[in-house]
Motif scaffolding. Structure first.
Motif, PDB file in Angstrom:
ATOM      1  N   PHE A 130       0.825  -1.203   0.000  1.00  0.00           N
ATOM      2  CA  PHE A 130       0.000   0.000   0.000  1.00  0.00           C
ATOM      3  C   PHE A 130       0.866   1.263   0.000  1.00  0.00           C
ATOM      4  O   PHE A 130       0.538   2.250  -0.663  1.00  0.00           O
ATOM      5  N   THR A 131       1.955   1.239   0.737  1.00  0.00           N
ATOM      6  CA  THR A 131       2.853   2.391   0.784  1.00  0.00           C
ATOM      7  C   THR A 131       3.469   2.653  -0.585  1.00  0.00           C
ATOM      8  O   THR A 131       3.645   3.808  -0.992  1.00  0.00           O
TER       9      THR A 131
ATOM     10  N   ALA B   6      -6.764   0.970   0.692  1.00  0.00           N
ATOM     11  CA  ALA B   6      -5.697   0.845   1.693  1.00  0.00           C
ATOM     12  C   ALA B   6      -6.189   1.449   2.996  1.00  0.00           C
ATOM     13  O   ALA B   6      -7.182   2.199   3.019  1.00  0.00           O
ATOM     14  N   PRO B   7      -5.517   1.151   4.124  1.00  0.00           N
ATOM     15  CA  PRO B   7      -5.860   1.824   5.378  1.00  0.00           C
ATOM     16  C   PRO B   7      -5.719   3.337   5.215  1.00  0.00           C
ATOM     17  O   PRO B   7      -4.949   3.817   4.370  1.00  0.00           O
ATOM     18  N   ALA B   8      -6.446   4.073   6.013  1.00  0.00           N
ATOM     19  CA  ALA B   8      -6.432   5.533   5.883  1.00  0.00           C
ATOM     20  C   ALA B   8      -5.021   6.093   5.951  1.00  0.00           C
ATOM     21  O   ALA B   8      -4.658   6.995   5.181  1.00  0.00           O
ATOM     22  N   ARG B   9      -4.185   5.576   6.870  1.00  0.00           N
ATOM     23  CA  ARG B   9      -2.849   6.156   7.029  1.00  0.00           C
ATOM     24  C   ARG B   9      -1.952   5.901   5.825  1.00  0.00           C
ATOM     25  O   ARG B   9      -0.920   6.569   5.678  1.00  0.00           O
TER      26      ARG B   9
ATOM     27  N   ASP C 157      10.843   6.909  -5.570  1.00  0.00           N
ATOM     28  CA  ASP C 157      11.214   6.633  -4.179  1.00  0.00           C
ATOM     29  C   ASP C 157      10.739   5.254  -3.742  1.00  0.00           C
ATOM     30  O   ASP C 157      11.397   4.579  -2.946  1.00  0.00           O
ATOM     31  N   ALA C 158       9.586   4.827  -4.254  1.00  0.00           N
ATOM     32  CA  ALA C 158       9.117   3.473  -3.951  1.00  0.00           C
ATOM     33  C   ALA C 158      10.081   2.438  -4.500  1.00  0.00           C
ATOM     34  O   ALA C 158      10.328   1.398  -3.870  1.00  0.00           O
TER      35      ALA C 158
ATOM     36  N   ASP D 256       7.773   7.323   5.141  1.00  0.00           N
ATOM     37  CA  ASP D 256       6.632   6.403   5.158  1.00  0.00           C
ATOM     38  C   ASP D 256       7.113   4.953   5.140  1.00  0.00           C
ATOM     39  O   ASP D 256       6.659   4.110   5.922  1.00  0.00           O
ATOM     40  N   PHE D 257       8.021   4.643   4.223  1.00  0.00           N
ATOM     41  CA  PHE D 257       8.568   3.288   4.156  1.00  0.00           C
ATOM     42  C   PHE D 257       9.354   2.947   5.417  1.00  0.00           C
ATOM     43  O   PHE D 257       9.278   1.815   5.917  1.00  0.00           O
TER      44      PHE D 257
END
Length: 398
Positions: free
Chosen positions: A36-37, A167-170, A207-208, A369-370
């Motif tokens: 998801f990230t 995905a989850p909200a966050r 970046d991913a 985030d990751f």
């Protein structure tokens, strides 16, 4: 699932080897938080397309709104901070994030309310949307399709931008943020264009790729950041308003994904007292306070230390006509790094890249985030499942 390695105090310590064994991630991350990230770039593209299909022309009016209120909580609430920062100090009207139920008492027909909820059912967004309708304010709603929030928008004959709950909200920051920005563009508050969105999505994709699970720790900036933070109390400061939004976002994900306590804020706040943390019991004073006669072999292991993360933004808002604020911020950043070095507090620096404010923000958000997900995995925690959140929701609904 890995139970984590416990120190002599019973505290879990990070296991670096886990991060370089991506074959185990499906077991460690059964909910797919890493996946998801990594979808952030795709979120930008999908939400831009969905916003284009919404009837945002309903927002166009001969009169500029008196103020714009962005109502939501958690990640949804963070979209208001993003809008306020991207709009910048030259924005012609106040942009006000609002995280409580309802709307401020002064909101009326001259104002616009943007209600945001990933689930479409948060009390804060629903209450704001209903209050805006009652008071005759223009309304925009952003959230899950076929939700309570969509129903309120339909009753108010207001634009609704559906954001599928993938995905989850966050992990849905970009899915929720882009519709808010495009609604604000229709109102004439920001100058985000298609090129800005495309470059932001490309930056998030790049970046991913750099932070992908198969990239080993020594070349993966997110894994390196996670391992540096392991066992510490993180302090995350931003060198500019835009970087401060990213710092607070990192605090959100460190708390939710990795269950780490964290101090976040702006360097300006640091200079008004918080920099004293570097001299506190978790900072530089810990060495001087240690008993010099104590047997190190009998100690319970290394004490918890502060770890500073500095998010630096070297860019300028296109509306700015002076570099003086930037110069002050950069001097503060250099000063804080020097103070930390003198006290033996390690410091990680993430520097913004890109041209537009939105792309620079993306470059400051993506790696942290990751890192929050990798930090959870290194401790044997499932970054998706947060039992305390579930329990709190159950208890508060009783």
């Amino acid at each position: 699932m890995m139970d984590g390695t416990a120190g002599v105090s019973g505290r879990r310590v990070a296991d670096e080897s886990v991060l370089d064994n991506p074959d185990t991630f499906s077991e460690q991350d059964p909910g797919g938080m890493l996946r998801f990230t990594a979808s952030a770039g795709a979120q930008v593209r999908e939400s831009a397309a969905l916003a284009a299909e919404a009837n945002l022309s309903l927002l166009e009016d001969d009169l500029r709104p008196r103020a714009v209120v962005i109502a939501g909580i958690g990640t949804a609430g963070r979209t208001g901070d993003v809008l306020a920062t991207v709009a910048g100090p030259r924005c012609p009207v106040p942009v006000i994030p609002h995280r409580s139920a309802g709307v401020p008492g002064w909101v009326g027909a001259a104002d616009v309310v943007i209600a945001v909820s990933a689930s479409g059912r948060s009390p804060e967004a629903l209450g704001a949307a209903e209050a805006a309708h009652r008071r005759g304010a223009r309304l925009v709603a952003v959230g899950a399709p076929d939700s309570q929030l969509q129903s309120v928008a339909e009753r108010a004959r207001a634009p609704f931008i559906p954001v599928p709950r993938r995905a989850p909200a966050r992990a849905s920051l970009w899915a929720l943020t882009v519709p808010v920005l495009l609604a604000a563009r229709t109102l004439g508050l920001v100058k985000v264009n298609e090129a800005d969105l495309a470059e932001t999505a490309a930056r998030l994709d790049a970046d991913a790729d750099r932070c992908r699970p198969t990239a080993e720790s020594f070349v993966n900036p997110a894994k390196s950041l996670a391992l540096g933070l392991a066992g510490s109390i993180p302090i995350v400061w931003g060198s500019s308003p835009l970087a401060t939004v990213a710092a607070r976002r990192f605090g959100d994900t460190l708390s939710a994904n990795a269950r780490y306590p964290v101090v976040t804020g702006a360097l300006g706040e640091a200079g008004r007292g918080r920099v004293g943390l570097l001299d506190g019991v978790f900072g530089g004073l810990i060495e001087s306070a240690r008993d010099i006669f104590a047997d190190r072999d009998e100690a319970e292991g290394d004490p918890t230390r502060l770890r500073l993360v500095l998010l630096r933004d070297g860019g300028l808002n296109a509306e700015d006509d002076t570099d003086e604020p930037l110069a002050v911020e950069e001097r503060r950043a250099e000063a804080v790094q020097t103070l930390a070095e003198r006290r033996g507090v390690r410091c990680d620096v993430v520097t913004a890249e890109g041209g537009s404010a939105l792309e620079r923000l993306a470059s400051l958000v993506a790696v942290p985030d990751f890192a929050s997900v990798y930090l959870a995995l290194a401790h044997g925690l499932d970054p998706m499942a947060v039992p305390a959140i579930t329990e709190m929701k159950e208890l508060s609904n009783q």
